[in-house]
Structure formats: structure tokens, C-alpha cells
Design a protein around this motif. Structure first.
Motif, PDB file in Angstrom:
ATOM      1  N   ASP A 257     -14.430  27.545  18.742  1.00  0.00           N
ATOM      2  CA  ASP A 257     -13.945  26.815  17.564  1.00  0.00           C
ATOM      3  C   ASP A 257     -14.293  25.338  17.653  1.00  0.00           C
ATOM      4  O   ASP A 257     -14.658  24.712  16.644  1.00  0.00           O
ATOM      5  CB  ASP A 257     -12.434  27.000  17.419  1.00  0.00           C
ATOM      6  N   THR A 258     -14.172  24.772  18.859  1.00  0.00           N
ATOM      7  CA  THR A 258     -14.532  23.360  19.049  1.00  0.00           C
ATOM      8  C   THR A 258     -16.001  23.133  18.723  1.00  0.00           C
ATOM      9  O   THR A 258     -16.369  22.174  18.039  1.00  0.00           O
ATOM     10  CB  THR A 258     -14.248  22.926  20.499  1.00  0.00           C
ATOM     11  N   ALA A 259     -16.848  24.016  19.217  1.00  0.00           N
ATOM     12  CA  ALA A 259     -18.286  23.876  18.983  1.00  0.00           C
ATOM     13  C   ALA A 259     -18.621  24.034  17.496  1.00  0.00           C
ATOM     14  O   ALA A 259     -19.409  23.258  16.936  1.00  0.00           O
ATOM     15  CB  ALA A 259     -19.056  24.906  19.801  1.00  0.00           C
ATOM     16  N   MET A 260     -18.028  25.012  16.839  1.00  0.00           N
ATOM     17  CA  MET A 260     -18.326  25.249  15.436  1.00  0.00           C
ATOM     18  C   MET A 260     -17.814  24.112  14.556  1.00  0.00           C
ATOM     19  O   MET A 260     -18.404  23.788  13.530  1.00  0.00           O
ATOM     20  CB  MET A 260     -17.718  26.581  14.983  1.00  0.00           C
ATOM     21  N   HIS A 261     -16.710  23.494  14.964  1.00  0.00           N
ATOM     22  CA  HIS A 261     -16.206  22.350  14.206  1.00  0.00           C
ATOM     23  C   HIS A 261     -17.172  21.166  14.302  1.00  0.00           C
ATOM     24  O   HIS A 261     -17.392  20.450  13.326  1.00  0.00           O
ATOM     25  CB  HIS A 261     -14.825  21.942  14.739  1.00  0.00           C
ATOM     26  N   HIS A 262     -17.758  20.996  15.484  1.00  0.00           N
ATOM     27  CA  HIS A 262     -18.715  19.890  15.667  1.00  0.00           C
ATOM     28  C   HIS A 262     -20.046  20.192  14.996  1.00  0.00           C
ATOM     29  O   HIS A 262     -20.673  19.288  14.428  1.00  0.00           O
ATOM     30  CB  HIS A 262     -18.940  19.651  17.166  1.00  0.00           C
TER      31      HIS A 262
END
Length: 396
Positions: A257-262
Motif C-alpha cells: 500500500d505504501t508503494a502504490m500510494h507513492h
């Protein structure tokens, strides 16, 4: 106009680079032909894993990455997950690669999991079947990194042969029409003309495929260089820390989720787990890709702390890794759908004709010419004085 000495020098380069690499280039062309249609062949052979049919309402749902990872690990509980990623052709499936340790190894298993239900669909047949045999012969001839580098050197010789062939083509054609095939001459002369005609027609394709293939053989070394020069600097604060134990890691879904948000407007290419070749002992490295045919080959690595799911770094890939990624679809012709695959296959067959005819011309050369007898190179080709200086005949 080239001098006689220059023609002899270029002929020498063309002859020996061609002879040394021809058999290996034939191997690569023959094994590369089925690899162009690997999805289609895999489907016919029953090797392709397909997502099971579910009610339409369930097609859009997705379970947590942790659920999928747990299901994959249950198939091989004594192994650890090294990599995971979304199936390139079907986002309903995720694949998980499992090995005895996080370290690079040839001993790995690969499991397909349904992203809608979190259930294992099937295990990939790693190291089995016709297509795997073709791939290994094409990539490294079952010799690992030394085999890759050797084939890369053969690719370099091919490029030299192509350049020298172009240099020699102009003086060879000075008294012939472009593409002329002298049907009234001997069999060897007709094959020589066909060799030159097909060679010049496929020149650009051969150069592109040869150059991209050579670049692909450097992949392992380029990745290691990137890790040593750039990634190691980013991970300096974690230097000396041991591999983060599985029990101390946070949820995988949180890292994703962190990666997809970035990386908005991007998709997941693959995830490298802590301790693997593409990550660090403390990070989940998530590689994102674009959504267009071109950007889908350009990756953005995101280093996410496996314990806290906090983004540590988002380095841009260096130019040499970008060149590597772009070269791969150019090499296999798998970025333009079926029409591109058919075109690549036809050009591959034409290249086999060029290589085979070149080998035939050498084997049919008069024995004295092969040993370097004066004038022997053209003895079978033509009684004309001008043809006796034919650089392509001498090179063949």
C-alpha cells in the motif's frame, strides 16, 4: 572506393567473425523461434496456468497479499519466499518464488495463487518441459553466468560480421543490380547472391536483435553493479544489521500500500523480499511499472522498510538498467501483439537462411581457397576478372 588491401582486411574480419559465431547464432535463432510464441505454445501444451472461472461479482475482489503469501508458503513450508508479482497477462493471478534461503539459487519453486480467493491454483513446472529447455539453451546453454557471457561475446562477433558485411556489400554490388540473383550461374553463386540479398534485407533486424541480446547477457553483472554503487549508499544506515526475521516483519499488504500510494498511475511488476538479490536484509523492494506498452518495461524501485512499512528510498534506475529493460521486448518482439510476433518469426527464419547459406558457402568453397591459395576464393564463383576481386566471394 575501398582499396584492395582494405577489402582483404574487411573480408578477413567478415569471414572469421561469421565462422566463429555462426553455429551459436543458429542455436539462438532456432531456440528463439518458439520463444517468440511461448505463451501460445505453453497454452497448447497445457503448461500455462489460467485463473479458474468465478462468478462475475467475485472477479473484482482482491484478498490481502499476506493471505496469498501464506497460501503459497504452505505448499513449501520449509522454503522462504524470495519474490512475488502479479501475472503479466492476468492480474487475477499472482506468482510466488520460493527457495531454501533468500540467497540467489537455481533451486527454486514457483506457485500461482488466485488473487481473488487467496487459494493456490497450481505450481509452475520449473525446469521441465520443452519451453524451459528452449529458454535455457537460448539464455545460457545450461552454463549459468559463464554461458551468458560467452553468448554475449558471440553476439559481439555477430555485430562485427554485420558491419563488415555492409562495408563489403557496396564493392560486391558495383556491377550488379540491387538484389540481383544470377540464376544462370553455378549453384554456389546463386546461394551467394541469396545470402547477400537476404542478409542486407534483414540487416537492421539482425543488428537490433543481436545488440539487445548481447545487452541481456550482461543483466546479472549490471544488477550487481547497481547494487554496489547506488543501492549500497541508500542502505548505509542499515549496514551490518542481520536479516530481518519473518516474525519481526510487518504486514506485506502495508508495504504494498505504501508503494502504490507513492507510485500512482503504476502497477506492480514484482516484489523482492528481504535478503534477496534485488533487495536488502531489511526491506521489501517493490518494483512498479507503467501502464502503457513502453512504460510497462520501465521499472521504479521503492525500498520499503519491512518492519514499519515506511518508504526509505525511491531511486531512479540508472541509464544502463533502463537500456537493459528496454532491450528485452525489442529482443523477443513481445510488445506489439501477434502481428509483431509473426514479423519477428519471419525475420528469424530469414536469419536462419542467411546463417545456413553462409555456412554452406564456406563448406562448398574450393579446398585451395579455404587454405588461402591465391585466386582460389573466386574460382567457383566466376571466371570474370572483376568477380575474382569480389570481396563477398572471398569472405564466404
Amino acid at each position: 572506393m575501398l582499396s584492395s588491401r582494405a577489402i582483404r582486411v574487411w573480408s578477413w574480419f567478415h569471414k572469421w567473425t561469421s565462422l566463429v559465431c555462426t553455429l551459436f547464432m543458429l542455436l539462438l535463432c532456432l531456440t528463439g523461434l518458439p520463444l517468440i510464441f511461448h505463451h501460445e505454445i505453453g497454452h497448447l501444451l497445457g503448461d500455462e496456468i489460467e485463473a479458474p472461472v468465478l462468478p462475475a461479482a467475485m472477479d473484482a475482489q482482491r484478498v490481502s497479499l499476506d493471505v496469498m503469501a501464506k497460501a503459497a508458503n504452505a505448499v513449501h513450508p520449509t522454503r522462504v519466499i524470495q519474490y512475488a508479482g502479479e501475472n503479466e497477462d492476468d492480474p487475477r493471478l499472482w506468482w510466488f518464488t520460493l527457495a531454501p534461503t533468500p540467497a540467489p539459487t537455481e533451486d527454486f519453486k514457483s506457485v500461482a495463487v488466485d488473487a481473488r480467493t487467496g487459494l493456490v491454483v497450481r505450481e509452475y513446472r520449473v525446469g521441465e518441459g520443452f519451453m524451459d529447455l528452449m529458454l535455457r539453451l537460448h539464455v545460457d546453454m545450461f552454463a549459468g553466468l559463464p554461458g551468458k557471457l560467452f553468448l554475449g561475446f558471440m553476439g559481439l562477433l555477430l555485430l562485427i560480421a554485420l558491419v563488415s558485411g555492409v562495408v563489403l556489400y557496396a564493392p560486391f554490388m558495383r556491377k550488379l543490380d540491387f538484389g540481383a540473383v544470377r540464376k544462370d550461374r553455378s549453384t554456389r553463386v546463386k546461394w551467394l547472391d541469396l545470402h547477400n540479398l537476404v542478409g542486407i534485407v534483414t540487416l537492421v533486424w539482425c543488428f537490433v536483435v543481436g545488440a539487445t541480446g548481447m545487452i541481456n547477457t550482461w543483466a546479472d553483472l549490471l544488477v550487481k553493479y547497481w547494487q554496489y554503487t547506488e543501492v549500497s549508499t541508500l542502505l548505509a544506515p542499515y549496514q551490518g544489521q542481520p536479516l530481518l526475521a519473518a516474525r519481526d516483519r510487518g504486514p506485506l499488504q502495508a508495504s504494498l500500500d505504501t508503494a502504490m500510494h507513492h507510485g500512482r498511475q503504476r502497477k506492480v511488476s514484482f516484489i523482492a523480499f528481504p535478503g534477496t538479490a534485488f533487495s536488502s536484509p531489511h526491506h521489501n523492494t517493490i518494483f512498479l511499472k507503467g501502464t502503457t506498452p513502453l512504460t510497462s518495461r520501465l521499472l521504479q524501485p521503492l525500498l520499503v522498510d519491512a518492519r514499519t512499512a515506511q518508504l526509505t528510498a525511491a531511486p531512479e534506475l540508472p541509464w544502463y538498467l533502463t537500456a537493459l529493460l528496454v532491450s528485452q521486448p525489442l529482443h523477443f518482439g513481445d510488445y506489439g501483439g501477434t502481428p509483431m510476433k509473426i514479423l519477428w518469426a519471419l525475420l528469424d527464419v530469414a536469419t536462419i537462411v542467411v546463417l545456413g547459406s553462409g555456412l554452406y558457402l564456406w563448406l562448398r568453397k574450393p579446398q585451395g581457397a579455404r587454405k588461402g591459395a591465391p585466386g582460389g576464393a573466386a574460382a567457383d564463383a566466376s571466371p570474370d576478372p572483376d568477380d575474382a576481386q569480389n570481396p563477398e566471394t572471398a569472405a564466404a
